[in-house]
Scaffold this active site. Structure first.
Site, PDB file in Angstrom:
ATOM      1  CB  ILE A 283      -9.637 146.459  77.810  1.00  0.00           C
ATOM      2  CG1 ILE A 283      -9.085 147.878  77.844  1.00  0.00           C
ATOM      3  CG2 ILE A 283      -8.989 145.498  78.829  1.00  0.00           C
ATOM      4  CD1 ILE A 283      -9.464 148.530  79.286  1.00  0.00           C
TER       5      ILE A 283
ATOM      6  N   GLY B  54     -11.202 150.601  74.715  1.00  0.00           N
ATOM      7  CA  GLY B  54      -9.785 151.291  74.859  1.00  0.00           C
ATOM      8  C   GLY B  54      -9.047 151.905  73.506  1.00  0.00           C
TER       9      GLY B  54
ATOM     10  CG  ASP C 149      -9.541 154.657  77.077  1.00  0.00           C
ATOM     11  OD1 ASP C 149     -10.007 155.866  77.379  1.00  0.00           O
ATOM     12  OD2 ASP C 149      -9.822 153.602  77.351  1.00  0.00           O
TER      13      ASP C 149
ATOM     14  CD  GLU D  21     -14.625 152.387  77.445  1.00  0.00           C
ATOM     15  OE1 GLU D  21     -13.367 152.246  77.364  1.00  0.00           O
ATOM     16  OE2 GLU D  21     -15.516 152.845  76.780  1.00  0.00           O
TER      17      GLU D  21
ATOM     18  CG  ASP E 230     -10.896 152.441  83.874  1.00  0.00           C
ATOM     19  OD1 ASP E 230     -10.580 152.252  82.733  1.00  0.00           O
ATOM     20  OD2 ASP E 230     -11.059 151.809  84.731  1.00  0.00           O
TER      21      ASP E 230
END
Length: 272
Positions: free
Chosen positions: A69, A122, A125, A145, A153
């Site tokens: 991110i 990310g 993810d 993270e 998340d």
């Protein structure tokens, strides 16, 4: 074809039903910005609804797949004097980003991810929501993270344990350590590892074309049933696929596949 700020879609081979979706911020190592989370589900939906698309290859432009991110996006999350309203707004932001990643699973067409360079935070993810994963040997992975004060998340903590096992997922998530493409293969995170990006690209293109040539109804059905069965018992999963096939099995695709087999030719299927 639509223009995007953070993505690029192209069709490498004319008349091919394989389309390539690139994370396209190479100068930022494909860090995930606010615009990405707005654009990604739109791009996937456009490919899903395009009858000329049978398979999607997801890759990163430049030297890396994804560095996670964008730090500017994280810095934009601010708390106002009203803690409750700040929390409610942040929850909506997180749910919006989650839905962008989940769009990979919601896309009917299979998504094959081609990973090179960094795949951090990310990026994990994203790849755990894809259907098939391949990488180069020098790819570098990290569930990053906790090192930046976050609990992952956007799906890693939910999807990664089912892929690599609970114990391995816990170790990777709590240590945030880097691991290589070869270790990713040993963990089961990726299916194959390649010595160079050229070898990776050639293989992924070949596999994507193979899948794209199969019955679209069979391919999309297989993806749907596999995803649904993760949440069902064995009996429930068998019942689900029986219901699915009672609707989809008696199609022209089955007739064409059977005829092609006996005529010793390649089958040609209608668009979805």
């Amino acid at each position: 074809m639509a223009e995007y700020k953070t993505l690029k879609i192209n069709q490498r081979t004319p008349n091919s039903s394989v389309f390539y979706l690139y994370l396209n911020r190479p100068s930022q190592f494909n860090a995930l910005s606010r615009e990405f989370f707005d654009e990604f589900p739109i791009a996937l939906k456009s490919l899903d609804q395009n009858p000329n698309v049978n398979a999607i290859v997801l890759a990163g432009a430049g030297n890396h797949f994804c560095s996670g991110i964008d730090i500017n996006l994280l810095a934009s999350f601010k708390q106002s004097s009203d803690r409750g309203r700040s929390g409610e707004k942040l929850r909506r932001e997180i749910k919006h980003m989650q839905s962008a990643v989940t769009a990979l699973e919601e896309c009917r067409k299979p998504v094959i991810v081609s990973i090179h360079g960094a795949c951090i935070g990310g990026g994990i993810d994203i790849i755990t929501a894809c259907d098939i994963r391949y990488c180069t040997d020098d790819a570098v992975f990290s569930v990053k993270e906790v090192d930046v004060g976050l609990t992952a998340d956007l799906g890693t903590l939910q999807r990664l344990p089912a892929i690599v096992g609970y114990g391995n997922a816990v170790e990777l998530a709590l240590t945030a350590r880097k691991f290589s493409g070869s270790e990713a293969k040993g963990l089961g995170l990726v299916s194959r590892v390649f010595g160079s990006k050229d070898d990776l690209d050639d293989f992924v293109a070949h596999i994507a074309e193979e899948i794209a040539a199969k019955s679209p109804l069979a391919v999309t059905g297989t993806k749907a049933v596999l995803l649904k069965s993760k949440d069902l018992s064995l009996d429930q999963g068998l019942d689900y696929v029986a219901t699915w096939n009672s609707s989809m099995l008696l199609s022209d695709d089955l007739k064409e596949a059977t005829s092609a087999f006996f005529q010793k030719r390649k089958p040609v299927f209608s668009k979805l």
